[in-house]
Design an enzyme around this catalytic site. Sequence first.
Site, PDB file in Angstrom:
ATOM      1  N   GLY A 153       0.685  -1.166   0.202  1.00 36.74           N
ATOM      2  CA  GLY A 153       0.025   0.056  -0.192  1.00 36.74           C
ATOM      3  C   GLY A 153       0.729   1.197   0.070  1.00 36.74           C
ATOM      4  O   GLY A 153       1.680   1.279   0.833  1.00 36.74           O
ATOM      5  N   PHE A 206      -0.953   6.871   2.820  1.00 37.61           N
ATOM      6  CA  PHE A 206      -0.273   7.611   3.774  1.00 37.61           C
ATOM      7  C   PHE A 206       0.768   6.665   4.790  1.00 37.61           C
ATOM      8  O   PHE A 206       1.967   7.082   4.776  1.00 37.61           O
ATOM      9  CB  PHE A 206      -0.935   8.529   4.815  1.00 37.61           C
ATOM     10  CG  PHE A 206      -1.660   9.697   4.085  1.00 37.61           C
ATOM     11  CD1 PHE A 206      -0.926  10.691   3.872  1.00 37.61           C
ATOM     12  CD2 PHE A 206      -2.962   9.789   3.719  1.00 37.61           C
ATOM     13  CE1 PHE A 206      -1.427  11.862   3.328  1.00 37.61           C
ATOM     14  CE2 PHE A 206      -3.257  10.848   3.226  1.00 37.61           C
ATOM     15  CZ  PHE A 206      -2.497  11.973   2.963  1.00 37.61           C
ATOM     16  N   GLY A 207       0.190   5.572   5.262  1.00 38.56           N
ATOM     17  CA  GLY A 207       0.845   4.784   6.221  1.00 38.56           C
ATOM     18  C   GLY A 207       1.961   4.173   5.411  1.00 38.56           C
ATOM     19  O   GLY A 207       3.035   4.226   5.902  1.00 38.56           O
ATOM     20  N   VAL A 244      -2.267  -7.570  -4.431  1.00 41.00           N
ATOM     21  CA  VAL A 244      -2.092  -8.556  -3.533  1.00 41.00           C
ATOM     22  C   VAL A 244      -3.391  -9.375  -3.292  1.00 41.00           C
ATOM     23  O   VAL A 244      -4.252  -9.218  -2.859  1.00 41.00           O
ATOM     24  CB  VAL A 244      -1.858  -7.827  -1.925  1.00 41.00           C
ATOM     25  CG1 VAL A 244      -1.448  -9.022  -1.048  1.00 41.00           C
ATOM     26  CG2 VAL A 244      -0.480  -6.966  -1.870  1.00 41.00           C
ATOM     27  N   GLU A 247     -18.276  17.455   3.608  1.00 36.51           N
ATOM     28  CA  GLU A 247     -17.587  18.432   2.675  1.00 36.51           C
ATOM     29  C   GLU A 247     -18.198  18.325   1.202  1.00 36.51           C
ATOM     30  O   GLU A 247     -18.355  19.247   0.425  1.00 36.51           O
ATOM     31  CB  GLU A 247     -16.230  17.607   2.712  1.00 36.51           C
ATOM     32  CG  GLU A 247     -15.255  18.201   3.736  1.00 36.51           C
ATOM     33  CD  GLU A 247     -13.935  17.382   3.877  1.00 36.51           C
ATOM     34  OE1 GLU A 247     -13.267  17.814   4.759  1.00 36.51           O
ATOM     35  OE2 GLU A 247     -13.805  16.147   3.156  1.00 36.51           O
ATOM     36  N   GLN A 254      -3.184  11.350   9.650  1.00 34.06           N
ATOM     37  CA  GLN A 254      -2.096  11.502  10.711  1.00 34.06           C
ATOM     38  C   GLN A 254      -2.066  10.053  11.491  1.00 34.06           C
ATOM     39  O   GLN A 254      -0.911   9.938  11.925  1.00 34.06           O
ATOM     40  CB  GLN A 254      -2.656  12.638  11.644  1.00 34.06           C
ATOM     41  CG  GLN A 254      -1.966  14.059  11.516  1.00 34.06           C
ATOM     42  CD  GLN A 254      -0.570  14.081  11.405  1.00 34.06           C
ATOM     43  OE1 GLN A 254       0.336  13.292  11.984  1.00 34.06           O
ATOM     44  NE2 GLN A 254       0.042  14.758  10.312  1.00 34.06           N
TER      45      GLN A 254
END
Lengths: 417, 417
Positions: free
Chosen positions: A10, A13-14, A78, A170, A316
């Site tokens: 992946g 972000f991580g 995967v 949003e 975050q």
Amino acid sequence: MSVPHVVILGGGFGGLYAARALKRERVAVTVVDRRNHHLFQPLLYQVAMAALSPGDIASPIRWIVRKQRNVDVLLGDVRQIDTTARLVRLEDGSDIPYDFLIVATGTTHAYFGHDEWRTLAPGLKTLDDALEIRRRVLLAFERAERENDLARRRALLTFVVIGGGPTGVEMAGALAEIAKKSLARDFRHIDPRSSRIVLVEAGQTLLAAFPASLRAAAQRDLERLGVELRFGSPVTAVHPGRVETGGEWLHAETVIWAAGVAASPVGATLGVRLDRAGRVLVTPELCVPGHPDVFVVGDLAALNGADGKPLPGVAQVAIQMGQHAVRNILRAIERQPLRPFVYRDLGNMATIGRASAVADLGRVRLTGYVAWLAWLFVHLLNLIGFRNRLVVMLQWAWAYFSYQRAVRLITGSDRPT
Amino acid sequence: MSVPHVVILGGGFGGLYAARALKRERVAVTVVDRRNHHLFQPLLYQVAMAALSPGDIASPIRWIVRKQRNVDVLLGDVRQIDTTARLVRLEDGSDIPYDFLIVATGTTHAYFGHDEWRTLAPGLKTLDDALEIRRRVLLAFERAERENDLARRRALLTFVVIGGGPTGVEMAGALAEIAKKSLARDFRHIDPRSSRIVLVEAGQTLLAAFPASLRAAAQRDLERLGVELRFGSPVTAVHPGRVETGGEWLHAETVIWAAGVAASPVGATLGVRLDRAGRVLVTPELCVPGHPDVFVVGDLAALNGADGKPLPGVAQVAIQMGQHAVRNILRAIERQPLRPFVYRDLGNMATIGRASAVADLGRVRLTGYVAWLAWLFVHLLNLIGFRNRLVVMLQWAWAYFSYQRAVRLITGSDRPT
């Protein structure tokens, strides 16, 4: 002498921040993603809402890490993780052996057992999702312009957003601005300002993760934009052209799904305990129980914070988890004990529309214009790539002064609507 | 008192400039297009080559004419024109009556009776075409990176462009730059600089419409970029993974079609004489013979210039024709005789790559850097919308200094490859 092989599944972000944290380390890194680009997910709704181009918020993963000579990037799907043989099997049948594995494949949207709603109420996870939503929204106005039947025209000008979390808020806010401002003068037979935008939430509040004062501010700002709010209204049926909620049918040609989240199916192939949404219950060190060489980070990881509540699925958390997993891998290489993850909460933001947002920064809580400026600033700062920052800033400045949407394109006409 | 109704079919250069020319006139205008956007076609290859976003070169037609209160824009597909009843029938069965009609539906790409080549060798006409080509080009490098078989890897790194007109030259040049510069450092298992780019032309020269000195300059610049040129090589077969040309099979996974052009089928529904490519043979006044109220402009119109040669299918011809058709319609309304169209040749340009282009401006002929600057300037100037100009300028400046491609995204994975 061969160095340890760290495989990262992946490039969100991580995964991306894990790869970056390995920059100067003596390890070989392989990043596997099914897409060639890292996506700045917090701004994806702006692509769906015709404000930004896909290229403004996405960059090729291999371009981002091009200077990190220890990183190999593979485009691949995967199929399965084999923690005994310590390898990852891809859909094309090839195997990637690992010494350490970081699983960061995230989540997709869930329809709570109603997968038949998927085509009727698209969700927002990928660039293709965003372009499909943009297509439907813009097409609805075009069709309304040509529709003589008043009830059908009304349904074409009704937009239902399901889910009152940050994405739903949003999108509802942006839809209201599109209808009331951007398109106001462009049609001859309809008045886009008469559009109806309904935000449907099963629970009793918007933005459940925010403190009450900010929730109230968001609700007020949305109502001021003309968005109709419905609480305690779970959706019970979605048919073409209508949605059932709270025992009532809403006639709407455009329905957007911002409600449920389901873990990537890669987690299930680990063969360990998952939570109800399919997330992997990780140890405080972010490992898979019984496998100190396998880490799960980001939205796919289920872990409680210091307050005993589950950590939210935000950028975050994923970034800090990715970086922490790397620190633990480096400790493991040096035969030192792993350390538990501690989330440093930098705050939580959601934007409602032009000059309107809410920001929960711990002791400081902002609303309105100030929160919106903070939101702009934080998002620009975190976008990857100097060019992207500049282009997005330019688009935003233009949109602010002109009330226009920069990317009102209907493309992909051969896809089903 | 009702005003005359001018119906314009097509929102490309011909149709759009016709609509704009009717700005202050006492007529009702309806523009019909199957897409919601005007496309700045001369820069479309830059979307296909990952340099610009679709939104940078396209704007909604109804946004462009939003201030012209006499213009109505309809999203619709034309099925047929009935010149006797004086109406246009759309695919949804509705009819649009007209007093004057301007047909500007342009051309599509032609496979010379080999429609089965369409999916193997996509052409470049729409934004969706461009995104599909971008997807194939970027995916070829990704697949090559994972391919262990040397012959297959070679085929993945071989790109064949069919057709040596401006579009073919631009794409071959851009492909060479992508392979030799933009991607040079991004892969670990392949060297993109070893890619083979072959430009195949059935005739004996590139850019047949240009003077010999400029053709030679373009050829030299392409060869300097490492593009392999093959003249007198009509394509005789296209199979998955290979192309037959000049009795030889080229093994290439990516084949791009920039050869043939066929007129929009709308022209045939007029029931008048067409040329071999299906274009309408118009009168010098740009009318359909026998129908002084029906005008055909742009790529769909077949007309010879003052030199006895057919006018080329370029933006300038379409723009001037659209404006001339409007002048003739205004004359007809005032019962004055129509005037023949005279093309004012402003010149002809093609770009090969970074700091390399050819420009034929009548007495002045430019090559290299100067021609390229002229090309940049002219294209920026003619882009519609201030925002688009600014964004494109920014992207170009960034690309110039970084050698990078801004929009290297692989999207639309569910479409066939």
